[in-house]
Design an enzyme around this catalytic site. Structure first.
Site, mmCIF file in Angstrom:
data_model
loop_
_atom_site.group_PDB
_atom_site.id
_atom_site.type_symbol
_atom_site.label_atom_id
_atom_site.label_comp_id
_atom_site.label_asym_id
_atom_site.label_seq_id
_atom_site.Cartn_x
_atom_site.Cartn_y
_atom_site.Cartn_z
ATOM 1 N N GLY A 234 3.476 4.642 0.626
ATOM 2 C CA GLY A 234 2.649 3.939 -0.337
ATOM 3 C C GLY A 234 3.495 3.395 -1.463
ATOM 4 O O GLY A 234 4.703 3.527 -1.464
ATOM 5 N N SER A 235 2.874 2.775 -2.431
ATOM 6 C CA SER A 235 3.567 2.257 -3.606
ATOM 7 C C SER A 235 2.526 1.860 -4.640
ATOM 8 O O SER A 235 1.349 1.698 -4.326
ATOM 9 C CB SER A 235 4.433 1.040 -3.264
ATOM 10 O OG SER A 235 5.412 1.346 -2.304
ATOM 11 N N ASN A 236 2.977 1.685 -5.871
ATOM 12 C CA ASN A 236 2.142 1.138 -6.943
ATOM 13 C C ASN A 236 2.831 -0.098 -7.504
ATOM 14 O O ASN A 236 4.061 -0.158 -7.568
ATOM 15 C CB ASN A 236 1.968 2.137 -8.095
ATOM 16 C CG ASN A 236 1.533 3.511 -7.637
ATOM 17 O OD1 ASN A 236 0.602 3.651 -6.853
ATOM 18 N ND2 ASN A 236 2.211 4.549 -8.133
ATOM 19 N N ASN A 477 -1.745 0.045 -2.371
ATOM 20 C CA ASN A 477 -2.021 0.109 -0.931
ATOM 21 C C ASN A 477 -3.507 0.193 -0.635
ATOM 22 O O ASN A 477 -3.906 0.576 0.468
ATOM 23 C CB ASN A 477 -1.286 1.284 -0.273
ATOM 24 C CG ASN A 477 0.132 1.444 -0.782
ATOM 25 O OD1 ASN A 477 0.425 2.396 -1.494
ATOM 26 N ND2 ASN A 477 0.997 0.519 -0.432
#
Length: 779
Positions: A234-236, A477
């Site tokens: 995931g990531s932000n 995501n």
């Protein structure tokens, strides 16, 4: 080169590359200056474009040659020849993917300008190899000499880094659930995006569509399961308009979540020439800055969209001749290759590999009549996607940057950007095939012709937003757009917990500056934790250890702080509750597989099930609970079980159950498994962490290894469009891949404290503050 039996810290230091003085090199046309800052990050200044890529290859090889070797051999299915028979199965899988052949096809497909970029970078890598007597110590450990770096090797590196970010493993796991539980139960246990969770576009909009269970598609796919071979990143990111910032110019920030490689997957560097001046994070082995960076006019970053661009097909092969497979009542000839896998201290292995019109056969046994093929946009024929890498470096505004993404293929990203003219924006970049949604959940029958791709979503129709009226964009995501979007993107997206906390953080700030962005990076309040705490209010008070644990949780805010005890108690309680539900619904065999999610598909499944349980708790839906249980009784039993497990693991004193004691990133070098007697020198120290898989400050873990962090932020960054010298970044280890370097993990403590270091861009300042200086001189 013979392998070595002993290793000392002096050996690590003796093999460090020389980073000062002048080096005469063939292939350069003009002088190149390299300045490294106090964190060992190289800043390269060249007189022309090709020298710039040459020098980027040179400095990357100085710092990360062994990492490049590892990724290249892993992608080509040649790792067993380095470490032995334990990696043969991995090599077989990689040979079946045929990524080297795909990379070579892409290299041949690109235009002259892009090919010259790849060629120049490879020449720079080889220039380092040929000009030094200080190769990384890992070559001594395994008794290996580096092979020349080929221009397409970087494309192999990129592909191996992203093939498992697709969705094919989720389809395999969903198929196993359907086979074991039936389609209706499997649909319940593995739901789609939940109503009420936020969309990316428009910013801040809750998703109001159904929790699509795909029952019809699952039922129709059961017939394709015969012969299936058993095989969450995931990531932000967020962009803030100048109307909301202290400077009046945009801010662009975020962090990328992956497993922690040693060295880190991303490499901090800065490359300049008259055509461009770009600083950012690159992949060791590949030129440019495809995911994170900025030039003089624009900045960019990505998170993973979670789009569905990988399909599995069940193939029927001719019983008496596996060179042929069935398609629309005709026997078509398959491509059949023979691969030779060399094994360290072992015999060569001969592997037969098939490909159909759908792609390589990655599992099954065509000689016995069946196989599963993978159709994947990144290996589905030659592509010119590398041309985007060069084009984005010279973008002068947001329109240029968007246009540079037209040929981008894989992975599909939420591409955020900002420019000095005040624009912010979102572009979904990547190739998403158009086909039946029946392909989305299970392997499709390959012989009918009913599940073929019908082109791709046109670039102009991919989700895009420039300067939204909300004044910000946030991604984590989560689902990009609502169900009114005319094309199918995917079934599985990350829950909206992280993006909700990011959005709240953005909206709570009054005229923020670059330094304020660390507050969002550090956000570790868990929304699910608050739902679980609500369950405990229904339990009776007691004086035993579970009673003490309950009282602590009832007084807790839900913040997953490393220094606190409550996150440990909550996690043990939640894991015990999850295990009870899994065992009741899946049975022992499937629960054992789900509990130890060794592939991404099972990890995604657990994440989605956990999300489902949060909504079921809030709605008092007991349909997944064991007979005779309600949420209160299950919570009571789970709290007792979780506390008992923690007591065994951490001792009887609950005050010692500190989250950071168990919730730690444990970096492991690529050779530590094969050479464990060297691990104490090769592995950086563990890093205690806040957060978990539901918080923006990410720290997900497999329940089979309680609290051992498997997914985390591998880079944090802030771009200040008002002043490039205000930009900040940090990685969890360091810039160097050499275990003996002072920069091997010198950013770890900075990263642990959610701090960042300057992303130096001004050349006068870079020169004045340099730690080392080196010149590359044409021979």
């Amino acid at each position: 080169m013979p392998a070595i039996d002993a290793l000392k810290i002096e050996d690590l230091q003796r093999n460090l590359p020389k980073l000062t003085g002048s080096v005469k090199l063939k292939g350069l046309t003009d002088l190149v200056e390299i300045y490294r800052d106090e964190y060992g990050i190289p800043h390269v200044r060249a007189a022309n474009r090709l020298d710039a890529f040459y020098a980027q290859g040179f400095v990357t090889a100085q710092d990360r040659l062994w990492q490049m070797e590892f990724d290249r051999r892993r992608g080509m299915g040649r790792w067993a020849e380095v470490v032995g028979s334990s990696e043969v199965e991995q090599d077989k899988v990689m040979r079946r993917f045929r990524m080297e052949a795909s990379a070579m096809d892409d290299y041949r497909a690109v235009g002259e300008e892009t090919r010259s970029m790849l060629d120049a970078y490879a020449k720079g890598v080889n220039a380092f190899i040929n000009s030094t007597d200080r190769l990384p110590v890992e070559y001594e450990i395994v008794g290996l000499e580096p092979e020349p770096w080929q221009p397409w090797d970087g494309l192999v590196v990129y592909k191996v880094r992203h093939i498992f970010m697709g969705v094919f493993e989720s389809k395999v796991w969903r198929a196993q659930l359907v086979r074991g539980l039936g389609p209706e139960k499997a649909a319940t246990m593995f739901p789609g995006y939940q109503p009420g969770h936020l969309l990316i576009l428009p910013p801040g909009t809750p998703y109001d569509g159904p929790a699509n269970d795909g029952l019809d598609q699952l039922s129709e796919g059961v017939s394709a399961l015969n012969g299936l071979h058993e095989t969450d990143s995931g990531s932000n990111s967020w962009a803030i308009s100048g109307s909301r910032t202290a400077s009046g110019k945009p801010l662009l920030a975020g962090d990328s979540h992956r497993a922690l490689d040693t060295p880190n997957v991303y490499y901090q560097n800065h490359v300049a020439c008259p055509e461009f001046d770009v600083i950012g994070l690159s992949f060791a082995g590949l030129p440019g800055f495809p995911h994170f960076g900025h030039n003089e006019w624009v900045a960019w970053c990505v998170t993973h969209t979670g789009a569905d661009y990988q399909d599995l097909y069940v193939e029927r092969f001719k019983p008496d001749d596996s060179a042929y497979y069935l398609y629309q009542d005709q026997w078509l000839r398959a491509e059949v290759h023979q691969e030779i896998i060399k094994v360290r201290d072992g015999d060569d292995i001969i592997l037969k590999v098939w490909s159909t019109r759908h792609g390589p056969v990655i599992s099954g046994n065509p000689d016995a009549g069946d196989g599963i093929s993978l159709r994947y946009v990144a290996t589905d024929g030659p592509s010119v996607w590398p041309e985007s890498i060069g084009q984005m470096l010279t973008a002068k505004n947001s329109d240029d940057l968007i246009d540079s993404m037209r040929e981008w293929v894989d992975p599909c990203n939420n591409f955020l950007f900002a420019d000095v003219h005040g624009n912010i924006g979102y572009q979904c970049r990547g190739e998403i095939p158009i086909r039946s949604e029946q392909n989305a959940r299970l392997p499709a029958p390959g012989w009918t012709g009913e599940h073929e791709w019908q082109g791709k979503i046109p670039f102009e129709e991919l989700p895009r937003s420039v300067n939204p009226t909300q004044g910000y964009i946030a991604t984590a995501n989560n689902k990009p757009v609502g169900d009114d979007y005319p094309h199918f993107i995917a079934v599985d997206f990350a829950p909206g917990f992280r993006v909700e906390r990011v959005t709240r953080g953005l909206l709570s700030m009054d005229n923020p500056s670059a330094g304020d962005m660390a507050k969002i990076h550090a956000e570790c309040l868990s929304i699910p934790a608050q739902a679980y705490i609500g369950l405990l209010k229904k339990l009776e008070q007691s004086e035993d250890l579970p009673g003490k644990a309950r009282e602590k949780l009832l007084a807790w805010s839900g913040r997953m702080d490393a220094e606190a005890v409550e996150p440990t108690v909550y996690s043990g309680f939640r894991d015990a509750l999850l295990f009870s539900i899994l065992k009741h619904n899946l049975g022992d065999a499937l629960t054992a597989q789900a509990w130890d999610p060794t592939d991404r598909g099972r990890g995604v499944f657990l994440s989605r099930l956990k999300t489902l349980l949060v909504s079921m708790i809030e709605e008092d839906d007991t349909s997944l609970l064991p007979p005779g249980d309600d949420w209160a009784s299950l919570a009571n039993r789970s709290l007792n079980d979780g506390v008992a497990t923690l007591q065994t693991l951490l001792g009887p004193n609950i005050e010692e159950w500190v989250w950071g004691r168990v919730h730690r990133a444990q970096p492991s070098h690529s050779l530590s498994k094969a050479f464990p007697h060297f691990a104490y020198l090769l592995d950086p120290p563990p890093i205690p962490m806040s957060g978990d898989g539901d918080t923006p400050l990410a720290g997900s873990y497999s329940p089979a290894e309680f609290a051992k962090v498997g997914g985390l932020s591998v880079a944090r960054y802030v771009y200040d469009l008002s002043d490039w010298n205000n930009c900040l970044w940090a990685v969890p280890l360091g810039s160097s891949g050499h275990p003996g370097s002072p920069h091997y993990y010198d950013q770890s403590e900075i990263w642990r404290q959610i701090q960042m270091v300057p992303m130096n861009y001004d050349w006068d300042q870079i020169i004045a503050l340099r730690e080392t200086q080196q010149r590359l001189v044409p021979a």
